[in-house]
Scaffold this motif. Structure first.
Motif, short mmCIF file in Angstrom:
data_model
loop_
_atom_site.label_atom_id
_atom_site.label_comp_id
_atom_site.label_asym_id
_atom_site.label_seq_id
_atom_site.Cartn_x
_atom_site.Cartn_y
_atom_site.Cartn_z
N PRO A 143 13.22 2.91 14.21
CA PRO A 143 14.34 2.13 14.72
C PRO A 143 15.10 1.31 13.67
CG PRO A 143 12.28 1.08 15.30
CD PRO A 143 11.93 2.38 14.62
N TYR A 144 14.55 1.19 12.47
CA TYR A 144 15.19 0.36 11.45
C TYR A 144 15.46 1.18 10.20
CZ TYR A 144 13.28 -3.20 14.51
OH TYR A 144 12.96 -3.95 15.61
N ALA A 145 16.47 0.74 9.43
CA ALA A 145 16.80 1.40 8.17
C ALA A 145 17.35 0.39 7.20
CB ALA A 145 17.82 2.50 8.40
N PHE A 146 17.03 0.57 5.92
CA PHE A 146 17.68 -0.20 4.87
C PHE A 146 19.02 0.49 4.61
CE2 PHE A 146 13.17 -1.01 3.67
CZ PHE A 146 13.19 -2.38 3.86
N TYR A 169 14.05 4.38 4.54
CA TYR A 169 14.71 4.04 3.29
C TYR A 169 15.57 5.24 2.92
CZ TYR A 169 15.62 2.18 -1.32
OH TYR A 169 16.24 1.68 -2.44
N PRO A 170 16.87 5.17 3.19
CA PRO A 170 17.71 6.36 3.01
C PRO A 170 18.06 6.63 1.55
CG PRO A 170 19.04 4.55 3.80
CD PRO A 170 17.61 4.05 3.74
N PHE A 171 17.75 7.83 1.12
CA PHE A 171 18.19 8.29 -0.20
C PHE A 171 19.40 9.20 -0.06
CE2 PHE A 171 13.76 7.24 -1.19
CZ PHE A 171 13.96 6.48 -2.31
N PHE A 172 19.96 9.24 1.13
CA PHE A 172 21.10 10.07 1.42
C PHE A 172 21.97 9.32 2.43
CE2 PHE A 172 17.48 11.10 4.01
CZ PHE A 172 17.98 11.03 5.30
N VAL A 173 23.15 9.78 2.67
CA VAL A 173 24.04 9.11 3.61
C VAL A 173 23.54 9.34 5.03
CG1 VAL A 173 26.39 9.00 4.49
CG2 VAL A 173 26.00 9.33 2.05
N GLY A 174 23.40 8.26 5.79
CA GLY A 174 22.97 8.36 7.18
C GLY A 174 21.53 7.93 7.35
N THR A 175 20.94 8.36 8.47
CA THR A 175 19.56 8.02 8.79
C THR A 175 18.77 9.31 9.03
OG1 THR A 175 19.86 7.95 11.18
CG2 THR A 175 20.38 5.94 9.96
N ALA A 176 17.51 9.15 9.34
CA ALA A 176 16.68 10.31 9.66
C ALA A 176 17.02 10.86 11.04
CB ALA A 176 15.20 9.96 9.59
N THR A 210 0.86 -1.18 0.00
CA THR A 210 0.00 0.00 0.00
C THR A 210 0.90 1.23 0.00
OG1 THR A 210 -1.69 -1.16 1.28
CG2 THR A 210 -1.82 1.24 1.22
N VAL A 211 0.69 2.11 -0.95
CA VAL A 211 1.46 3.34 -1.04
C VAL A 211 0.57 4.48 -0.58
CG1 VAL A 211 2.56 4.97 -2.63
CG2 VAL A 211 2.90 2.51 -2.93
N TYR A 212 1.08 5.26 0.37
CA TYR A 212 0.39 6.46 0.84
C TYR A 212 1.14 7.65 0.25
CZ TYR A 212 -1.66 3.18 4.08
OH TYR A 212 -2.32 2.10 4.61
N ASP A 255 9.36 4.78 5.38
CA ASP A 255 9.42 6.21 5.05
C ASP A 255 10.45 6.42 3.96
OD1 ASP A 255 9.09 9.06 5.27
OD2 ASP A 255 11.00 9.07 6.35
N MET A 256 10.05 7.06 2.89
CA MET A 256 10.97 7.30 1.78
C MET A 256 11.23 8.79 1.57
SD MET A 256 9.62 4.31 -0.77
CE MET A 256 11.04 4.38 -1.84
N ASP A 257 10.84 9.62 2.54
CA ASP A 257 11.02 11.06 2.41
C ASP A 257 12.02 11.65 3.40
OD1 ASP A 257 9.50 11.77 0.25
OD2 ASP A 257 7.70 12.18 1.40
N ALA A 258 11.99 11.17 4.62
CA ALA A 258 12.88 11.66 5.69
C ALA A 258 12.87 13.18 5.78
CB ALA A 258 14.28 11.11 5.53
#
Length: 105
Positions: free
Chosen positions: A94-97, A81-88, A5-7, A57-60
């Protein structure tokens, strides 16, 4: 089985990319929900009512993101889901790809 499901948090701009993403989701048997007009709390309630088990989350911190949506903990497992180096950098995600590029050793 896996159900997707995509929101969508951004209003429909009529772009080819938007049509392609929505089409791919629907053709694969998933659900595409435009929730851009809803307040954050309502989106969180919708996700919870949809019984989503894993929320990604794909926006952070990108412009117009709704990182605060994840703070509502609408799903039992929340992943960045990080599109940049690091996390939110948020304790409510608590989790990240990760891979060697986004989080180098």
């Amino acid at each position: 089985g896996l159900q997707v499901t995509v929101y969508c948090l951004r209003p429909n701009d009529g772009s080819q990319l938007r049509r392609e993403i929505e089409g791919r989701v629907v053709r694969s048997g998933g659900t595409f929900r435009d929730v851009s007009h809803l307040p954050t709390e309502s989106i969180a309630m919708t996700i919870n009512k949809d019984l989503i088990h894993v929320l990604i989350d794909m926006d952070a911190h990108f412009r117009n993101s709704r990182l605060e949506l994840m703070a509502h903990r609408a799903a039992p497992v929340q992943v960045e889901y990080p599109f940049f180096v690091g996390t939110a950098g948020a304790d409510f995600i608590p989790y990240a790809f990760n891979d060697a590029i986004t989080t180098p050793p």
